[in-house]
Scaffold this motif. Structure first.
Motif, PDB file in Angstrom:
ATOM      1  N   GLU A   1       0.838  -1.223   0.000  1.00  0.00           N
ATOM      2  CA  GLU A   1       0.000   0.000   0.000  1.00  0.00           C
ATOM      3  C   GLU A   1       0.858   1.253   0.000  1.00  0.00           C
ATOM      4  O   GLU A   1       0.570   2.232  -0.726  1.00  0.00           O
ATOM      5  N   ALA A   2       1.929   1.251   0.840  1.00  0.00           N
ATOM      6  CA  ALA A   2       2.811   2.430   0.894  1.00  0.00           C
ATOM      7  C   ALA A   2       3.474   2.652  -0.448  1.00  0.00           C
ATOM      8  O   ALA A   2       3.659   3.782  -0.919  1.00  0.00           O
ATOM      9  N   LEU A   3       3.864   1.522  -1.089  1.00  0.00           N
ATOM     10  CA  LEU A   3       4.483   1.644  -2.393  1.00  0.00           C
ATOM     11  C   LEU A   3       3.502   2.272  -3.399  1.00  0.00           C
ATOM     12  O   LEU A   3       3.883   3.141  -4.203  1.00  0.00           O
ATOM     13  N   ASP A   4       2.229   1.859  -3.293  1.00  0.00           N
ATOM     14  CA  ASP A   4       1.211   2.464  -4.158  1.00  0.00           C
ATOM     15  C   ASP A   4       1.084   3.950  -3.883  1.00  0.00           C
ATOM     16  O   ASP A   4       0.994   4.781  -4.829  1.00  0.00           O
ATOM     17  N   GLU A   5       1.045   4.369  -2.556  1.00  0.00           N
ATOM     18  CA  GLU A   5       0.940   5.766  -2.182  1.00  0.00           C
ATOM     19  C   GLU A   5       2.136   6.555  -2.692  1.00  0.00           C
ATOM     20  O   GLU A   5       2.019   7.693  -3.195  1.00  0.00           O
ATOM     21  N   LEU A   6       3.355   5.922  -2.561  1.00  0.00           N
ATOM     22  CA  LEU A   6       4.563   6.608  -3.020  1.00  0.00           C
ATOM     23  C   LEU A   6       4.517   6.809  -4.522  1.00  0.00           C
ATOM     24  O   LEU A   6       4.961   7.845  -5.054  1.00  0.00           O
ATOM     25  N   GLU A   7       3.988   5.801  -5.191  1.00  0.00           N
ATOM     26  CA  GLU A   7       3.858   5.950  -6.634  1.00  0.00           C
ATOM     27  C   GLU A   7       2.879   7.100  -6.962  1.00  0.00           C
ATOM     28  O   GLU A   7       3.111   7.901  -7.885  1.00  0.00           O
ATOM     29  N   ALA A   8       1.761   7.189  -6.162  1.00  0.00           N
ATOM     30  CA  ALA A   8       0.821   8.299  -6.370  1.00  0.00           C
ATOM     31  C   ALA A   8       1.474   9.646  -6.080  1.00  0.00           C
ATOM     32  O   ALA A   8       1.292  10.645  -6.809  1.00  0.00           O
ATOM     33  N   ILE A   9       2.305   9.697  -4.995  1.00  0.00           N
ATOM     34  CA  ILE A   9       3.010  10.937  -4.635  1.00  0.00           C
ATOM     35  C   ILE A   9       3.978  11.315  -5.735  1.00  0.00           C
ATOM     36  O   ILE A   9       4.133  12.486  -6.116  1.00  0.00           O
ATOM     37  N   GLU A  10       4.637  10.271  -6.253  1.00  0.00           N
ATOM     38  CA  GLU A  10       5.584  10.550  -7.323  1.00  0.00           C
ATOM     39  C   GLU A  10       4.854  11.154  -8.534  1.00  0.00           C
ATOM     40  O   GLU A  10       5.329  12.113  -9.160  1.00  0.00           O
ATOM     41  N   THR A  11       3.624  10.597  -8.783  1.00  0.00           N
ATOM     42  CA  THR A  11       2.841  11.132  -9.901  1.00  0.00           C
ATOM     43  C   THR A  11       2.450  12.599  -9.647  1.00  0.00           C
ATOM     44  O   THR A  11       2.567  13.475 -10.528  1.00  0.00           O
TER      45      THR A  11
ATOM     46  N   THR B   1      10.337  26.050  -5.222  1.00  0.00           N
ATOM     47  CA  THR B   1       9.367  24.952  -5.319  1.00  0.00           C
ATOM     48  C   THR B   1       9.892  23.851  -6.217  1.00  0.00           C
ATOM     49  O   THR B   1       9.790  22.647  -5.927  1.00  0.00           O
ATOM     50  N   VAL B   2      10.453  24.306  -7.341  1.00  0.00           N
ATOM     51  CA  VAL B   2      11.023  23.314  -8.280  1.00  0.00           C
ATOM     52  C   VAL B   2      12.135  22.529  -7.596  1.00  0.00           C
ATOM     53  O   VAL B   2      12.224  21.299  -7.699  1.00  0.00           O
ATOM     54  N   GLU B   3      13.010  23.278  -6.894  1.00  0.00           N
ATOM     55  CA  GLU B   3      14.123  22.593  -6.198  1.00  0.00           C
ATOM     56  C   GLU B   3      13.586  21.612  -5.171  1.00  0.00           C
ATOM     57  O   GLU B   3      14.047  20.467  -5.053  1.00  0.00           O
ATOM     58  N   THR B   4      12.579  22.141  -4.397  1.00  0.00           N
ATOM     59  CA  THR B   4      11.997  21.263  -3.374  1.00  0.00           C
ATOM     60  C   THR B   4      11.308  20.074  -4.005  1.00  0.00           C
ATOM     61  O   THR B   4      11.397  18.936  -3.534  1.00  0.00           O
ATOM     62  N   THR B   5      10.632  20.363  -5.146  1.00  0.00           N
ATOM     63  CA  THR B   5       9.941  19.264  -5.839  1.00  0.00           C
ATOM     64  C   THR B   5      10.931  18.224  -6.332  1.00  0.00           C
ATOM     65  O   THR B   5      10.728  17.016  -6.217  1.00  0.00           O
ATOM     66  N   GLU B   6      12.045  18.728  -6.885  1.00  0.00           N
ATOM     67  CA  GLU B   6      13.063  17.789  -7.355  1.00  0.00           C
ATOM     68  C   GLU B   6      13.638  16.976  -6.202  1.00  0.00           C
ATOM     69  O   GLU B   6      13.861  15.773  -6.308  1.00  0.00           O
ATOM     70  N   GLU B   7      13.898  17.700  -5.098  1.00  0.00           N
ATOM     71  CA  GLU B   7      14.418  16.979  -3.928  1.00  0.00           C
ATOM     72  C   GLU B   7      13.401  15.950  -3.449  1.00  0.00           C
ATOM     73  O   GLU B   7      13.745  14.812  -3.081  1.00  0.00           O
ATOM     74  N   THR B   8      12.088  16.417  -3.503  1.00  0.00           N
ATOM     75  CA  THR B   8      11.034  15.498  -3.061  1.00  0.00           C
ATOM     76  C   THR B   8      10.955  14.293  -3.979  1.00  0.00           C
ATOM     77  O   THR B   8      10.805  13.150  -3.548  1.00  0.00           O
ATOM     78  N   VAL B   9      11.101  14.550  -5.264  1.00  0.00           N
ATOM     79  CA  VAL B   9      11.063  13.423  -6.230  1.00  0.00           C
ATOM     80  C   VAL B   9      12.207  12.467  -5.967  1.00  0.00           C
ATOM     81  O   VAL B   9      12.042  11.238  -5.966  1.00  0.00           O
TER      82      VAL B   9
ATOM     83  N   THR C   1      14.082   7.486  -3.768  1.00  0.00           N
ATOM     84  CA  THR C   1      14.844   6.718  -2.763  1.00  0.00           C
ATOM     85  C   THR C   1      13.917   5.930  -1.854  1.00  0.00           C
ATOM     86  O   THR C   1      14.126   4.745  -1.563  1.00  0.00           O
ATOM     87  N   GLY C   2      12.850   6.618  -1.391  1.00  0.00           N
ATOM     88  CA  GLY C   2      11.883   5.936  -0.502  1.00  0.00           C
ATOM     89  C   GLY C   2      11.235   4.776  -1.205  1.00  0.00           C
ATOM     90  O   GLY C   2      10.982   3.722  -0.601  1.00  0.00           O
ATOM     91  N   THR C   3      10.939   4.996  -2.505  1.00  0.00           N
ATOM     92  CA  THR C   3      10.301   3.907  -3.264  1.00  0.00           C
ATOM     93  C   THR C   3      11.219   2.689  -3.333  1.00  0.00           C
ATOM     94  O   THR C   3      10.805   1.558  -3.137  1.00  0.00           O
ATOM     95  N   ASP C   4      12.530   3.013  -3.641  1.00  0.00           N
ATOM     96  CA  ASP C   4      13.500   1.902  -3.679  1.00  0.00           C
ATOM     97  C   ASP C   4      13.562   1.201  -2.324  1.00  0.00           C
ATOM     98  O   ASP C   4      13.602  -0.042  -2.237  1.00  0.00           O
ATOM     99  N   ARG C   5      13.625   1.986  -1.264  1.00  0.00           N
ATOM    100  CA  ARG C   5      13.706   1.392   0.080  1.00  0.00           C
ATOM    101  C   ARG C   5      12.457   0.585   0.402  1.00  0.00           C
ATOM    102  O   ARG C   5      12.511  -0.484   1.015  1.00  0.00           O
ATOM    103  N   VAL C   6      11.274   1.181  -0.035  1.00  0.00           N
ATOM    104  CA  VAL C   6      10.029   0.444   0.215  1.00  0.00           C
ATOM    105  C   VAL C   6      10.039  -0.873  -0.537  1.00  0.00           C
ATOM    106  O   VAL C   6       9.621  -1.914  -0.017  1.00  0.00           O
ATOM    107  N   ARG C   7      10.530  -0.803  -1.817  1.00  0.00           N
ATOM    108  CA  ARG C   7      10.602  -2.066  -2.568  1.00  0.00           C
ATOM    109  C   ARG C   7      11.528  -3.062  -1.867  1.00  0.00           C
ATOM    110  O   ARG C   7      11.217  -4.251  -1.766  1.00  0.00           O
ATOM    111  N   LYS C   8      12.714  -2.525  -1.414  1.00  0.00           N
ATOM    112  CA  LYS C   8      13.620  -3.423  -0.688  1.00  0.00           C
ATOM    113  C   LYS C   8      12.948  -3.958   0.575  1.00  0.00           C
ATOM    114  O   LYS C   8      13.106  -5.134   0.948  1.00  0.00           O
ATOM    115  N   THR C   9      12.212  -3.024   1.246  1.00  0.00           N
ATOM    116  CA  THR C   9      11.500  -3.452   2.463  1.00  0.00           C
ATOM    117  C   THR C   9      10.489  -4.528   2.134  1.00  0.00           C
ATOM    118  O   THR C   9      10.319  -5.518   2.868  1.00  0.00           O
ATOM    119  N   VAL C  10       9.780  -4.320   0.998  1.00  0.00           N
ATOM    120  CA  VAL C  10       8.788  -5.338   0.593  1.00  0.00           C
ATOM    121  C   VAL C  10       9.481  -6.664   0.341  1.00  0.00           C
ATOM    122  O   VAL C  10       9.032  -7.716   0.778  1.00  0.00           O
TER     123      VAL C  10
END
Length: 548
Positions: A334-344, A434-442, A447-456
């Motif tokens: 579910e978190a991976l799905d949410e992260l994917e939505a956040i990424e979108t 905002t762009v910088e923050t957005t890029e950092e957030t992306v 990174t979080g997505t990768d970690r979540v996948r590793k966690t999964v």
């Protein structure tokens, strides 16, 4: 050849040294004389036996036939006859010669030498002494029956002689005198008591003479039996001496043979005794150790039961962990799905920021154009003011007002433009941030997505491991139960081993005692073997070794 000439000339004589035998039994002239005197055999017996020769000679064949008829009737005596080199007829001839020799011998050393030969020949045929002596009982029956007839004839002859003598002395007839001698009497005559003395004396003398003949025959047969018996005794003595010598020789050989083994066995027995004592000590220690081990195993058994209980708990906890891991996998998904939505959404924000930057650029262009317009307005206002000053009329005031208004508008416009420019700059800065923050957030979302996948992945591995752990814990629980039963069985076995060790210790003690006893017995055996070959001249030999 007359029977007397065949007597004592059998085929076995070649194996017999009579002189040596006579010397061994000591049958010299003095010994013969002593034996005759001891049983009362004298010249009167020789004379009486000589008188019996004719009777022996006349009855020899009948006596020999009757004798061998009795011998051949029994299997044991018949076996002796079968071993003889002579046939039955030849043996009967020898028997006839022996009967005649009883009454026709000189009864000197040669006579007894011949009797010695006869006894030895019977012994060489392995005739038992009971049979040889028993034969004389047959002689008594066969010979004494003839002597009985002879004695009866002698009594009758004595009576007839007495009667003949009375015939010459009186007038009475022979029958009357005989009746009177018997004390029977007749008519009115007085009957005397008992026999007439002369008649009784004649009868008694005849009977006594016959009995003396019997006694003479029994005496010579007794002397024969003595000699024959001594040949058997000599043979037995020789066998005994040979046996004793063999025993002594064997004893010496045994002593020599067993000396070293006995010594070694004695030493080995002592070693065994010491080792048995050590075994007993070690076994006792082992029994104590086994008892201790049994107690420790009981404790281990309790610990194993506790492990089994903990294993059950761990299995339960592992099952719960498996459930949590499964839930974690689901949550991670579910978190991976949410992260994917956040990424979108972040991507959309980035796009909006880019669009805002473009609009800001457009505003900058507009501001530049407005700024240019303000400059131009300002210039226009200045020009208008110049023109108004030139004019002298009322129209000049109007231009002055317009110029003032234009100037004010131009100043206000510049002021607004400055504020817009400041606002646009702030927007630009905010958009950049905002762009910088957005890029950092992306980047972080990536990174979080990768970690979540590793966690999964980890959670899936944990889930699989939890499943394997749960299955393994079930095996551990089953093995722990089985181990608990095995430990209990081992404890029981150790208790049995402890009992066995106690028994072994007891047996080892018994073995040590037996080994000590064996050592003592071996010492006694050694002493006994030594005594077997100890020819101490000061010790008198047993009676059977004292051969005269």
């Amino acid at each position: 050849m007359q029977p007397e000439q065949t007597f004592g000339r059998g085929g076995l004589n070649g194996f017999l040294d009579v002189d040596d035998l006579i010397d061994r039994i000591g049958l010299d002239e003095d010994e013969i004389a002593w034996r005759k005197e001891f049983i009362g055999f004298d010249e009167d017996d020789e004379r009486r036996l000589a008188d019996l020769e004719s009777m022996m000679r006349d009855n020899r064949e009948e006596i020999a036939d009757d004798f061998y008829e009795n011998v051949l009737h029994y299997e044991q005596t018949r076996a002796i006859v079968d071993r003889s080199p002579k046939d039955v007829d030849a043996l009967k001839q020898t028997q006839q010669a022996y009967l005649v020799s009883l009454a026709s011998g000189s009864y000197d050393q040669s006579y007894f030498q011949n009797r010695t030969r006869i006894g030895k020949l019977h012994e060489m045929l392995d005739m038992p002494l009971k049979q040889y002596i028993g034969q004389y009982g047959v002689y008594y029956d066969l010979i004494l029956s003839r002597l009985n007839e002879r004695m009866q004839r002698q009594v009758v002859d004595a009576i007839e002689e007495w009667a003949a003598e009375r015939d010459t002395d009186g007038d009475e007839g022979g029958l009357g005198r005989f009746v009177g001698a018997l004390g029977l009497g007749g008519g009115d005559e007085e009957i005397p008591d008992g026999l007439e003395e002369s008649f009784e004396a004649a009868v008694r003398d005849a009977i006594d003479d016959g009995m003396m003949d019997v006694l003479s025959l029994l005496r010579i047969i007794n002397l024969d039996m003595q000699v024959a018996t001594e040949t058997y005794v000599d043979s037995y003595a020789q066998r005994l001496e040979e046996s004793i010598e063999r025993r002594r020789r064997l004893a010496r050989e045994v002593e020599e043979d067993v000396q070293t083994p006995i010594t070694e066995l004695h030493e080995a027995s002592e070693v065994v005794a010491r080792r048995a004592e050590a075994i007993s000590t070690h076994t006792e220690s082992q029994a104590n150790s086994i008892t201790t081990a049994a107690g420790e195993l009981n404790e281990v058994s309790a610990a194993v039961e506790e492990v089994a209980s903990v294993a059950d708990e761990v299995r339960t906890e592992s099952e719960r962990t498996e459930q949590l891991a499964a839930a974690g996998v689901d949550a991670a998904d579910e978190a991976l799905d949410e992260l994917e939505a956040i990424e979108t959404a972040t991507d959309r924000v980035a796009d909006a920021a880019d669009s805002l930057a473009e609009r800001t650029d457009e505003i900058d262009a507009i501001v530049e154009r407005l700024d240019d317009l303000a400059e131009r307005t300002t210039v226009l206002a200045a020009n208008a003011k110049i023109e108004s000053s030139r004019a002298d009329s009322g129209g000049g005031e109007t231009m002055g007002v317009i110029a003032s208004e234009v100037r004010s508008f131009a100043e206000q416009t510049k002021s607004d433009l400055a504020e817009i420019e400041s606002a646009v700059e702030a927007v630009r800065e905010d958009a950049a941030a905002t762009v910088e923050t957005t890029e950092e957030t992306v980047a972080r979302v990536d990174t979080g997505t990768d970690r979540v996948r590793k966690t999964v992945d980890s959670l899936e591995e944990i889930h699989d491991a939890a499943e394997g752990t749960a299955a393994g814990m079930e095996d551990v629980a089953a093995a722990a139960d089985q181990q608990a039963h095995g430990v209990e069985a081992t404890a029981e076995t150790l208790e049995g081993l402890s009992d066995s060790a106690d028994k072994v210790a007891s047996a080892a003690e018994s073995m040590a005692a037996a080994s000590q006893q064996q050592t003592a017995s071996l010492r006694e055996v050694h002493d006994s073997v030594t005594r077997l070959t100890d020819d101490d001249p000061g010790v008198e030999p047993p009676a059977y070794e004292r051969i005269d």
